[in-house]
Design an enzyme around this catalytic site. Structure first.
Site, PDB file in Angstrom:
ATOM      1  N   ALA A  19      -7.945  34.798 -12.513  1.00  0.00           N
ATOM      2  CA  ALA A  19      -7.459  33.273 -13.143  1.00  0.00           C
ATOM      3  C   ALA A  19      -7.379  33.002 -14.660  1.00  0.00           C
ATOM      4  O   ALA A  19      -7.916  33.956 -15.734  1.00  0.00           O
ATOM      5  CB  ALA A  19      -8.246  32.776 -12.725  1.00  0.00           C
ATOM      6  N   SER A  43      -9.168  40.913  -7.201  1.00  0.00           N
ATOM      7  CA  SER A  43      -7.684  40.002  -6.735  1.00  0.00           C
ATOM      8  C   SER A  43      -6.929  39.768  -5.833  1.00  0.00           C
ATOM      9  O   SER A  43      -6.965  41.537  -5.309  1.00  0.00           O
ATOM     10  CB  SER A  43      -7.245  40.139  -8.047  1.00  0.00           C
ATOM     11  OG  SER A  43      -5.899  39.541  -7.762  1.00  0.00           O
ATOM     12  N   TYR A  64     -12.294  40.419  -1.373  1.00  0.00           N
ATOM     13  CA  TYR A  64     -13.822  39.523  -2.500  1.00  0.00           C
ATOM     14  C   TYR A  64     -14.804  40.119  -1.633  1.00  0.00           C
ATOM     15  O   TYR A  64     -15.997  39.969  -2.120  1.00  0.00           O
ATOM     16  CB  TYR A  64     -13.514  37.835  -2.012  1.00  0.00           C
ATOM     17  CG  TYR A  64     -12.346  37.736  -2.923  1.00  0.00           C
ATOM     18  CD1 TYR A  64     -11.392  37.723  -3.654  1.00  0.00           C
ATOM     19  CD2 TYR A  64     -11.651  36.341  -2.150  1.00  0.00           C
ATOM     20  CE1 TYR A  64     -10.047  37.276  -4.544  1.00  0.00           C
ATOM     21  CE2 TYR A  64      -9.828  36.256  -2.493  1.00  0.00           C
ATOM     22  CZ  TYR A  64      -9.987  36.138  -4.069  1.00  0.00           C
ATOM     23  OH  TYR A  64      -8.922  36.326  -4.680  1.00  0.00           O
ATOM     24  N   LEU A  80     -11.675  31.439  -8.572  1.00  0.00           N
ATOM     25  CA  LEU A  80     -11.040  31.079  -7.615  1.00  0.00           C
ATOM     26  C   LEU A  80     -10.288  30.249  -7.342  1.00  0.00           C
ATOM     27  O   LEU A  80     -11.178  28.860  -8.645  1.00  0.00           O
ATOM     28  CB  LEU A  80     -11.431  31.960  -6.532  1.00  0.00           C
ATOM     29  CG  LEU A  80     -11.774  33.122  -6.433  1.00  0.00           C
ATOM     30  CD1 LEU A  80     -13.226  33.040  -4.979  1.00  0.00           C
ATOM     31  CD2 LEU A  80     -10.509  33.916  -5.755  1.00  0.00           C
ATOM     32  N   HIS A  85     -13.890  27.915  -4.062  1.00  0.00           N
ATOM     33  CA  HIS A  85     -15.181  27.959  -4.413  1.00  0.00           C
ATOM     34  C   HIS A  85     -16.619  28.147  -3.296  1.00  0.00           C
ATOM     35  O   HIS A  85     -17.102  28.981  -3.647  1.00  0.00           O
ATOM     36  CB  HIS A  85     -15.546  26.411  -5.435  1.00  0.00           C
ATOM     37  CG  HIS A  85     -14.556  26.943  -7.092  1.00  0.00           C
ATOM     38  ND1 HIS A  85     -14.797  25.977  -8.220  1.00  0.00           N
ATOM     39  CD2 HIS A  85     -13.859  28.037  -7.382  1.00  0.00           C
ATOM     40  CE1 HIS A  85     -13.942  26.648  -8.957  1.00  0.00           C
ATOM     41  NE2 HIS A  85     -13.189  27.598  -8.757  1.00  0.00           N
ATOM     42  N   LYS A 103     -15.993  24.730 -13.224  1.00  0.00           N
ATOM     43  CA  LYS A 103     -15.813  24.050 -12.524  1.00  0.00           C
ATOM     44  C   LYS A 103     -14.392  23.300 -12.216  1.00  0.00           C
ATOM     45  O   LYS A 103     -13.441  24.813 -12.251  1.00  0.00           O
ATOM     46  CB  LYS A 103     -15.847  23.394 -13.706  1.00  0.00           C
ATOM     47  CG  LYS A 103     -15.327  22.941 -15.044  1.00  0.00           C
ATOM     48  CD  LYS A 103     -14.183  22.171 -15.100  1.00  0.00           C
ATOM     49  CE  LYS A 103     -12.762  22.901 -15.276  1.00  0.00           C
ATOM     50  NZ  LYS A 103     -11.597  22.467 -15.119  1.00  0.00           N
ATOM     51  N   ARG A 171      -2.672  24.368  -9.816  1.00  0.00           N
ATOM     52  CA  ARG A 171      -3.850  23.122  -9.612  1.00  0.00           C
ATOM     53  C   ARG A 171      -2.166  22.069  -9.158  1.00  0.00           C
ATOM     54  O   ARG A 171      -2.983  20.649  -8.751  1.00  0.00           O
ATOM     55  CB  ARG A 171      -3.795  22.842 -10.489  1.00  0.00           C
ATOM     56  CG  ARG A 171      -5.375  23.713 -12.376  1.00  0.00           C
ATOM     57  CD  ARG A 171      -5.139  22.735 -13.516  1.00  0.00           C
ATOM     58  NE  ARG A 171      -4.608  24.396 -13.759  1.00  0.00           N
ATOM     59  CZ  ARG A 171      -4.312  24.733 -15.017  1.00  0.00           C
ATOM     60  NH1 ARG A 171      -4.753  24.266 -15.948  1.00  0.00           N
ATOM     61  NH2 ARG A 171      -3.058  25.476 -15.829  1.00  0.00           N
ATOM     62  N   ASP A 183      -9.405  19.151 -11.882  1.00  0.00           N
ATOM     63  CA  ASP A 183      -9.516  20.094 -13.255  1.00  0.00           C
ATOM     64  C   ASP A 183      -9.755  18.997 -14.808  1.00  0.00           C
ATOM     65  O   ASP A 183     -10.602  20.227 -15.834  1.00  0.00           O
ATOM     66  CB  ASP A 183      -8.009  20.357 -13.606  1.00  0.00           C
ATOM     67  CG  ASP A 183      -7.745  21.550 -14.278  1.00  0.00           C
ATOM     68  OD1 ASP A 183      -8.289  22.645 -14.530  1.00  0.00           O
ATOM     69  OD2 ASP A 183      -7.110  21.079 -15.699  1.00  0.00           O
ATOM     70  N   TYR A 243      -1.312  16.623 -26.183  1.00  0.00           N
ATOM     71  CA  TYR A 243      -2.482  16.890 -26.136  1.00  0.00           C
ATOM     72  C   TYR A 243      -3.461  15.703 -26.955  1.00  0.00           C
ATOM     73  O   TYR A 243      -3.491  15.429 -27.835  1.00  0.00           O
ATOM     74  CB  TYR A 243      -2.062  18.572 -26.566  1.00  0.00           C
ATOM     75  CG  TYR A 243      -4.300  19.326 -26.489  1.00  0.00           C
ATOM     76  CD1 TYR A 243      -5.071  20.280 -25.563  1.00  0.00           C
ATOM     77  CD2 TYR A 243      -4.973  18.509 -27.441  1.00  0.00           C
ATOM     78  CE1 TYR A 243      -5.418  20.388 -25.072  1.00  0.00           C
ATOM     79  CE2 TYR A 243      -5.857  19.723 -27.137  1.00  0.00           C
ATOM     80  CZ  TYR A 243      -6.172  20.114 -26.235  1.00  0.00           C
ATOM     81  OH  TYR A 243      -7.914  20.724 -26.166  1.00  0.00           O
TER      82      TYR A 243
END
Length: 342
Positions: A19, A43, A64, A80, A85, A103, A171, A183, A243
C-alpha cells in the site's frame, strides 16, 4: 537462548501488502528503527513486492500464506485493504506472528474483538496502526486540559478531509472496506477518545453519510457524539473537500486549536493556538516522527513479550470502542445520495 538474547535480537518484519502508506510512511520508519529488520514483502503483484524490497531490503514473496510460513519473520505489518485485515491478521496470529495492522484494524467491532481475544490467548502483540497516539503533541494538549488551561471543556470538533482520490483507488471499493468513515473518520473519533479519556465514554447522538451512487461507499460524513461528562463531540471526515487535518477544544475559559493534527510530516513543528477573550498565544512544540515512534514501540512490545512478559495491549479497549462507534454510525446515519451537482 537467554532472555538477554531474546530481548536484543532484531525484530524481523514481514510486510503483507504494498500500500501507499507502507511505501511513504511505515517502511521508511521500520527500515531506520533500531533493532528492526524488514525480511520479506508479499504482494499479489510480484513487481510491487520487488519494488519495495529494492528500496527497503528483504526478499519479495509471491503469496501472503508463503510469507506467514517463513521462519525468518517474527511480526507482520499488515497493509492490505481494510476488508482483508481480519482474515490475514487471524492467519498471522495463528502462525505465531505479532501483528501491526493498518487502521482500521478491521471493518467492524465483532472482528476487532475476535482478533484481540486471539492475540491475548497466544500472548502475541497486536496493535492497530493509529500513529497519532505516538505523537507527543496530543499528550501536551491532554495535560493542558487536565490542568484546567481551557476551563471546563464544552466542545471537541475534529476534521480530517481531503480532495477526491483517483478513480481506481481501493477506498472506493465497498467490498474491500472502502469509504471515508473507515479511512478518515476514525481519526477524529479516536483523538476525542484519547483526549477525553476512555473512562468518559462517548455515545453517538446522530450522523450523516454522503454516499457515492456509483461505488456505494460513503465519501464524507459527520457524527455528533456526547461524552459521559456532557462534552459535545463533532467528527467531520471525507474525501471530497479541500484539505483539513485539525481539531479544536472549546472550554469555558479558552479555545485551543491544532492544525496538521493527524498525519503531520516528521519535520513539522506543531503549533497549539490558545485563544481567550482578550489574549492569544501560540505554543510551538518540537517536531516528532509519529511513524518512527510507532515502529519503535511495536518492536519494544515484541521484545518484552519474547521474555515471557504479557503482551500487553494498552490500546485494545480504545481500538474496540472506535470500532463500535463506527458500527453505530453506519447503522444509524442518515444517508444522502450524492448528485452530479454535489
Amino acid at each position: 537462548m537467554s532472555d538477554a538474547d531474546l530481548a536484543t535480537n532484531p525484530v524481523r518484519i514481514g510486510v503483507l501488502g504494498a500500500a501507499s502508506v507502507a511505501w511513504r510512511r511505515m517502511l521508511p520508519a521500520f527500515s531506520t528503527a533500531a533493532g528492526v529488520e524488514i525480511t520479506a514483502v508479499a504482494s499479489r503483484d510480484p513487481a510491487k513486492a520487488t519494488r519495495f524490497t529494492d528500496r527497503f531490503g528483504g526478499v519479495p514473496v509471491g503469496g501472503y500464506a508463503e510469507l506467514l510460513a517463513r521462519p525468518d519473520v517474527d511480526a507482520i505489518y499488515l497493509a492490505l485493504p481494510n476488508g482483508l485485515h481480519h482474515e490475514w491478521a487471524c492467519a498471522a496470529l495463528r502462525a505465531g506472528k505479532h501483528v501491526l495492522g493498518e487502521k482500521p484494524l478491521t471493518i467492524d467491532a465483532a472482528a476487532t474483538a475476535d482478533l484481540i481475544r486471539l492475540a491475548a490467548q497466544r500472548n502475541l502483540v497486536l496493535r492497530e496502526n493509529f500513529t497519532p497516539a505516538h505523537h507527543p503533541m496530543h499528550g501536551v494538549v491532554r495535560d493542558l486540559l487536565t490542568d484546567g488551561r481551557l476551563g471546563a471543556l464544552r466542545h471537541f470538533t475534529g476534521s480530517f478531509c481531503f480532495p477526491p482520490l483517483p478513480g481506481g483507488d481501493v477506498r472506493y471499493q465497498a467490498d474491500l472496506g472502502g469509504g471515508a468513515l473507515l479511512d478518515a473518520g476514525v481519526y477524529p473519533l479516536r483523538l476525542a477518545q484519547f483526549l477525553l479519556g476512555d473512562e468518559d465514554r462517548l455515545e453517538l447522538s446522530g450522523a450523516v453519510l454522503r454516499i457515492d451512487p456509483d461505488s456505494g461507499v460513503d465519501i464524507s460524513g459527520s457524527a455528533l457524539l456526547v461524552s459521559g461528562g456532557g462534552v459535545i463531540v463533532t467528527a467531520e471526515f471525507g474525501f471530497e473537500h479541500s484539505y483539513a487535518s485539525r481539531y479544536q477544544l472549546w472550554g469555558a475559559e479558552a479555545r485551543l486549536a491544532v492544525e496538521r493534527a493527524f498525519t503531520p510530516p516528521p519535520e513539522h513543528r506543531p503549533v497549539l493556538r490558545i485563544d481567550e477573550q482578550d489574549h492569544a498565544e501560540e505554543l510551538v512544540l518540537p517536531a516528532a516522527d509519529q511513524y518512527a515512534r510507532t515502529a519503535t514501540a511495536f518492536a519494544a512490545a515484541i521484545r518484552a513479550a519474547r521474555t515471557g512478559a504479557p503482551a500487553a495491549a494498552p490500546d485494545a479497549a480504545a481500538t474496540l470502542r472506535t470500532a463500535e462507534l463506527v458500527d453505530e454510525i453506519r447503522a444509524t446515519a442518515r444517508r444522502v445520495k450524492v448528485t452530479e451537482s454535489g
